[in-house]
Design an enzyme around this catalytic site. Sequence first.
Site, short mmCIF file in Angstrom:
data_model
loop_
_atom_site.label_atom_id
_atom_site.label_comp_id
_atom_site.label_asym_id
_atom_site.label_seq_id
_atom_site.Cartn_x
_atom_site.Cartn_y
_atom_site.Cartn_z
CG HIS A 216 2.16 -0.58 -7.82
ND1 HIS A 216 1.07 -1.29 -8.24
CD2 HIS A 216 3.23 -1.39 -7.94
CE1 HIS A 216 1.47 -2.49 -8.65
NE2 HIS A 216 2.77 -2.57 -8.49
CD GLU A 459 2.73 -10.52 -11.62
OE1 GLU A 459 2.73 -9.85 -10.59
OE2 GLU A 459 3.09 -10.06 -12.72
CG ASP A 483 -0.43 -8.47 -9.28
OD1 ASP A 483 -1.47 -7.87 -8.96
OD2 ASP A 483 0.51 -7.92 -9.88
CB CYS A 530 10.23 -9.76 -6.37
SG CYS A 530 9.04 -10.03 -7.68
#
Length: 610
Positions: A216, A459, A483, A530
Amino acid sequence: MLQTMLDKNSETPEQGPKEIPQNTMVKGIGVSVGIGIGQVALMERLVTEICPCRILTPEEIPGEVARFEEAVENAEKRLKTIKSHIDSDHPLEDHSYILDTHILLLRDKMLYEGTKRAIEQGRQNAEWALSEVMSKITAAFDSIDDEYLRERALDVHFVGERVLKILLGVSSEKKIYQLPASTILVSHDLSPADAAQLKKESVLAIATDVGGRTSHSAIMSRSLKIPAVTGLEKISKLVKTGDTIIVDGSTGLVILNPDAEMIFRYRQRQELLRNYHQSLLAFGRLPAVTSDGGREIRILANIELVDEVDIAIAHGCEGIGLFRTEYLFLGREDLPSEEEQFEAYRAVVALNKPYPVTIRTLDIGGDKIASSLNLPLETNPAMGLRAIRLCLNLRNLFKTQLKAILRAAHYGNCRLLVPMVSSITEVHDTKIILQEVKAELASEGTPFGEDIKFGILVEVPAAVAIADLLAREVDFFSIGTNDLIQYSLAIDRLNEHVNYLYDTLHPAVLRLIRQVVNAGQAYGVSVAMCGEMAGDPVNVPILVGLGIDELSMNALSIPLVKKMIRSISYDDCLELTHHAFQMQTAQEIHDFLEKWIFEKFPGDYFLSQQ
Ligand code: PEP
Ligand code: MG
């Protein structure tokens, strides 16, 4: 211009930068494109490393003991506040127990009395005394062969560190926003909470020892348009504050001690890239329709913070496909109130009107740690109590967020996205809570978006396997490839050592995506993507060919992706996709797509690789 390539693993830390020859290159993983040239600001690794040590005068001792006792009382108050937030009607049993344990441990004989004794008898200042006691406790427990007891040592350490931070007057999260202006941030690692505090103006680039492409912090640096290289292994030991370095976020190279010629060369490349990105901006304003008019893909942006909306709109987003709301919870001691959340969500919804804003419910866990929740450390956090699992346990917290989202939905086009779903039960449980919250808002007479669209992030491989069942429950799917790849290929997305295996074009990944699209199409459920895969130009034709309806990405990628879609025909994409599915390895597929793109977009291909 002489260059030296440094082996990242070579044992050089104690040599220091003076021994490093000019133009020494260190190779890492380029995670955010662009070039930064400037002076290093080295971030300290651990709070305990900056612990001041001082021998007290006899007169100072009572005051120092009192200061320590006060810090312990403060820590106790904070732990009790956290407990009161999350413990009332649906407690996370273990967690509540751990908070109680931590409160008790604050006055643990070894820790509490031991520290006081070190202050009184050893005449050590409180921080020094406490960190010494913590080290002794850790060393004592380390030699014990019992896992349970070793974990208790971790708890003592956790509690001790909390007190230490209060004594030092630092937040539970590292504070880095006091960085000198226009510097290159070098650090062992960078938590998402740290990254969220970065200011584009003060950080020219980032270089870290650890981290992968879809961590992230990497995602955050791309959002903020800060060039970044991770996985450099020892960069934080090789340089010191004030050194000049070059960080090339496209190639993953970091150049230490650059000479004037090297700096000149990189300045020229910087200029070339700046002009290129500028020239693409016009495409952002156009719709992403294929050249034969066969298909239009909606292109949206991923954001972490409200401040990013302006950049996203300037790059041509048609709404927000992923709002990572957990960033509101990171880097602070308290929890954001319903009102604070509502204001943030409403601002994003209003700014994007009439386009949709997809608000993802809290996805805490993995590399995103909210110290305000004081959650227990997990051995395997990526597979632990995170995202929807955590929210279903911390019901009050979840309800507060749902209330804020529903209220914001009244002010525009808003969609709800639930992360990490792995079963129908989780969907049902979430819907029950959502209904409860709607009923509460209705009885209060508070306006809210009654018809908010309900979607899930696909995910987890289990969600793909039951996509046909899930499709009957939701309005939309959004594929979270970051993920999904991590879990399906068994590759820790934060681990730089397995980063080379992380492949968006692995035949397994493509087949999983196709399965989700098929289920969506069979049940009339739109399918978005996404994950970071959506914004990588090399994937564009195959994603169009696979039938994805919506791509949501880092704002900077939007203009190029739109340009590409507008220049390719849907038929060609279908054919290319069919072809790729005959191939057996990611490398074959990658080479095939790269060649295809290079032939169609030679200039763009070259520059997007820069
Ligand atoms: C994903 O997993 O692809 C995703 C979009 O969510 P995050 O990167 O925040 O885990
Ligand atoms: Mg995810």
